[in-house]
Design a protein around this motif. Structure first.
Motif, short mmCIF file in Angstrom:
data_model
loop_
_atom_site.label_atom_id
_atom_site.label_comp_id
_atom_site.label_asym_id
_atom_site.label_seq_id
_atom_site.Cartn_x
_atom_site.Cartn_y
_atom_site.Cartn_z
N TYR A 13 0.85 -1.13 -0.16
CA TYR A 13 -0.13 -0.08 -0.07
C TYR A 13 0.80 1.36 -0.04
O TYR A 13 1.79 1.61 0.83
N ASP A 14 0.52 2.26 -0.70
CA ASP A 14 1.10 3.28 -0.95
C ASP A 14 0.56 4.43 0.15
O ASP A 14 -0.38 5.22 -0.37
N PHE A 15 1.53 4.61 0.97
CA PHE A 15 1.02 5.64 1.97
C PHE A 15 1.55 6.92 1.91
O PHE A 15 2.66 7.18 1.16
N GLU A 16 0.92 7.88 2.61
CA GLU A 16 1.59 9.37 2.09
C GLU A 16 2.87 9.65 3.19
O GLU A 16 2.88 8.64 4.00
N PRO A 17 3.60 10.53 2.75
CA PRO A 17 5.02 10.37 3.64
C PRO A 17 4.37 10.86 5.21
O PRO A 17 3.68 11.27 5.47
N ALA A 18 5.27 10.43 6.00
CA ALA A 18 5.10 10.64 7.44
C ALA A 18 4.88 11.98 7.91
O ALA A 18 5.67 13.13 7.18
N VAL A 19 4.13 12.29 8.93
CA VAL A 19 3.89 13.68 9.29
C VAL A 19 4.08 13.27 10.79
O VAL A 19 3.69 12.40 11.49
N ALA A 20 4.52 14.70 11.34
CA ALA A 20 4.74 14.65 12.94
C ALA A 20 3.76 14.82 13.79
O ALA A 20 3.35 14.41 15.20
#
Length: 108
Positions: A13-20
């Motif tokens: 699965y292609d997740f969005e880049p990580a956010v804090a």
């Protein structure tokens, strides 16, 4: 044992880049993972799904457990599905992630 996510792909699965911060997530349906940041590694500690990823993460019952497990070094990723995948389909994705990664938090 929790596994590390590689880039933005978790399993297939292609997740969005990580956010804090959870407030950086969108108000959209999908699947989310919570990760512990350890240097360059992001280790999955929990997974979930909902109709509004941002609100679900912000109000999640295990949020305190995430913070204890990660000792403040959390990141969040989302695989937004909108109407393309039903709630049952999102639940199956979460179950697959849990089966393959054995996150520290949540159902075992």
């Amino acid at each position: 044992m929790s596994t590390r996510s590689e880039g933005n792909t978790i399993l297939r699965y292609d997740f969005e880049p990580a956010v804090a911060r959870p407030e950086e997530l969108r108000d959209e349906g999908g699947v989310f993972v919570v990760e512990k940041i350890n240097g360059d590694a992001h280790i999955i500690v929990d997974a979930g799904h909902g109709d509004n990823v941002r609100a679900d993460v912000e109000s999640h019952a295990r949020r305190g457990q995430w913070e204890e497990t990660a000792i403040g070094n959390l990141a969040f990723r989302a695989f937004y599905t909108g109407d393309r995948i039903s709630a049952a389909g999102r639940r199956e994705i979460v179950e697959e992630i849990r089966r393959e990664t054995s996150p520290a938090c949540g159902p075992g």
